[in-house]
Design an enzyme around this catalytic site. Structure first.
Site, PDB file in Angstrom:
ATOM      1  N   CYS A  65       0.784  -1.133   0.006  1.00  0.00           N
ATOM      2  CA  CYS A  65       0.011  -0.077   0.172  1.00  0.00           C
ATOM      3  C   CYS A  65       0.969   1.156  -0.086  1.00  0.00           C
ATOM      4  O   CYS A  65       1.832   1.391   0.906  1.00  0.00           O
ATOM      5  CB  CYS A  65      -1.070   0.127   1.297  1.00  0.00           C
ATOM      6  SG  CYS A  65      -2.072   1.288   1.322  1.00  0.00           S
ATOM      7  N   CYS A  69       0.431   5.189   6.964  1.00  0.00           N
ATOM      8  CA  CYS A  69      -0.339   4.814   8.070  1.00  0.00           C
ATOM      9  C   CYS A  69       0.654   4.352   9.056  1.00  0.00           C
ATOM     10  O   CYS A  69       1.152   3.218   8.941  1.00  0.00           O
ATOM     11  CB  CYS A  69      -1.459   4.039   7.814  1.00  0.00           C
ATOM     12  SG  CYS A  69      -2.808   4.713   6.602  1.00  0.00           S
ATOM     13  N   CYS A  72       0.180   0.290  10.456  1.00  0.00           N
ATOM     14  CA  CYS A  72      -0.180  -0.500   9.426  1.00  0.00           C
ATOM     15  C   CYS A  72       0.819  -1.406   8.821  1.00  0.00           C
ATOM     16  O   CYS A  72       1.792  -0.608   8.120  1.00  0.00           O
ATOM     17  CB  CYS A  72      -1.068  -0.099   8.292  1.00  0.00           C
ATOM     18  SG  CYS A  72      -1.570  -1.070   7.181  1.00  0.00           S
ATOM     19  N   CYS A 109     -16.761  -8.975   5.170  1.00  0.00           N
ATOM     20  CA  CYS A 109     -16.136  -7.613   4.827  1.00  0.00           C
ATOM     21  C   CYS A 109     -14.844  -8.156   4.141  1.00  0.00           C
ATOM     22  O   CYS A 109     -14.158  -8.948   4.423  1.00  0.00           O
ATOM     23  CB  CYS A 109     -15.657  -6.907   6.130  1.00  0.00           C
ATOM     24  SG  CYS A 109     -17.102  -6.725   7.401  1.00  0.00           S
ATOM     25  N   CYS A 199     -19.459   2.381   7.886  1.00  0.00           N
ATOM     26  CA  CYS A 199     -18.755   1.932   8.945  1.00  0.00           C
ATOM     27  C   CYS A 199     -17.537   2.656   9.158  1.00  0.00           C
ATOM     28  O   CYS A 199     -16.711   2.661   8.406  1.00  0.00           O
ATOM     29  CB  CYS A 199     -18.347   0.406   8.546  1.00  0.00           C
ATOM     30  SG  CYS A 199     -17.471  -0.437   9.703  1.00  0.00           S
ATOM     31  N   ARG A 271     -18.297  -1.836  17.486  1.00  0.00           N
ATOM     32  CA  ARG A 271     -17.656  -2.874  17.273  1.00  0.00           C
ATOM     33  C   ARG A 271     -16.406  -3.080  18.190  1.00  0.00           C
ATOM     34  O   ARG A 271     -15.512  -2.204  17.774  1.00  0.00           O
ATOM     35  CB  ARG A 271     -17.537  -3.488  15.630  1.00  0.00           C
ATOM     36  CG  ARG A 271     -16.612  -4.564  15.493  1.00  0.00           C
ATOM     37  CD  ARG A 271     -16.409  -4.831  14.227  1.00  0.00           C
ATOM     38  NE  ARG A 271     -17.674  -4.853  13.146  1.00  0.00           N
ATOM     39  CZ  ARG A 271     -17.703  -4.843  12.143  1.00  0.00           C
ATOM     40  NH1 ARG A 271     -16.946  -3.850  11.812  1.00  0.00           N
ATOM     41  NH2 ARG A 271     -19.077  -5.081  11.832  1.00  0.00           N
TER      42      ARG A 271
END
Length: 324
Positions: A65, A69, A72, A109, A199, A271
């Site tokens: 990616c 971040c 991550c 998901c 979400c 969640r």
């Protein structure tokens, strides 16, 4: 100046969209028992406190990616030893979705390590169509979206789009520099405009202060429409990422964040998301008491570990929790 929190006398009241920072800080600073009691009142007014929504998460494209971040392992900026993988075949995803459904999941998901969808987007649309045909709720996390991409996902049968704000706007640049906080809000607006459910939540443990947690919740609660699903993640400190040495979050502060989310977002699914593998059964039970009533099942969350299905079955049985 502090603002007194009025005890909940009518917890079925419509969600508020005018929270102030002082109120949220006072909410988080309440005596622990009072905060949990208030959260339970709100939770029981809207949901069955002994039912839990179970989702399954699958990484459909792993690693490489371009975003930075700092939490991550899928970021190309860090060496975490992650095994990278190209976009999965549609049939592979549908087989995983069938297995999730058969094991009790009601929502499936799909997450892709992208800045945003590219030339493989048509393949993802076929995944969404296929998963929806299995009778599951569908959710995707694909990075930044344009308005047209959001509409195409809606037409394909997507129910939810996940795009977390992660933290407060003020702390955001300490965590991510390759896209702005406003970029995230713009994508959420495209998702809403397309008629998709949102979400959206955040991560606790990014080096933020209590005021940042308050501001994160404030951003969510003061949206024109509250996110239907709000994941509250506990940072998983992955070796090789810049946040691997971050201080451990006080478990009670994490539960406080869950409880405040329940009170401020009374009709949202809250969640208990990433980080459950490292939580004791007792801590998870406190989170459920504070108003969390949705989890991911399965031994893996994208690339990180998760509580095993057998552990969940045992814990839910001991607590008397039943799947929605």
């Amino acid at each position: 100046m502090t603002v007194a929190i009025t005890p909940v006398s009518n917890p079925i009241a419509e969600p508020r969209h005018d929270w102030r920072q002082e109120e949220v800080l006072d909410l988080l600073a309440q005596p622990f028992n009072d905060l949990l009691f208030q959260a339970q009142l709100v939770h029981r007014a809207t949901f069955d406190a002994n039912r839990i929504q179970v989702s399954r998460l699958l990484s459909i494209k792993t690693g490489s990616c371009p975003e930075d971040c700092k939490y991550c392992p899928q970021s190309a900026h860090y060496d975490t030893g992650l095994e990278k993988a190209k976009l999965l075949e549609v049939e592979t995803v549908l087989e995983a979705a069938k297995a999730a459904r058969d094991s009790g999941a009601s929502r499936f998901c799909m997450g892709a390590a992208w800045r945003g969808p590219g030339h493989d987007f048509d393949t993802v649309l076929r995944m969404v169509e296929g998963v929806k045909s299995l009778g599951l709720e569908t959710c995707a996390s694909l990075g930044l979206l344009s308005g047209e991409q959001a509409r195409q996902l809606k037409d394909a049968g997507l129910d939810y789009y996940n795009h977390n704000i992660d933290t407060s706007e003020e702390h955001y640049e300490q965590v991510v520099t390759t896209r702005s906080f406003q970029d995230r809000l713009d994508t959420l607006e495209h998702v809403r405009d397309a008629g998709l459910k949102v979400c959206c939540g955040g991560i606790v443990g990014l080096g933020e202060e209590r005021v940042d947690r308050a501001r994160m919740l404030l951003t969510l609660a003061n949206m024109p429409k509250h996110p239907e699903s709000v994941p509250i993640n506990l940072l998983i400190k992955i070796p090789g990422t810049p946040l691997e040495e971050n201080a451990q979050v006080d478990p009670f502060d994490f539960v406080r964040t869950i409880a405040a989310a329940r009170i401020m977002l009374p009709q949202s699914l809250v969640r208990l998301s990433a980080g459950r593998q490292g939580m004791s059964d007792e801590l998870q039970a406190l989170c459920f008491l504070a108003g969390a009533h949705s989890v991911f099942c399965g031994v893996k969350l994208l690339t990180a570990g998760n509580a095993s299905p057998d552990q969940d079955k045992s814990l839910f049985g001991r607590l008397g929790l039943r799947p929605m």
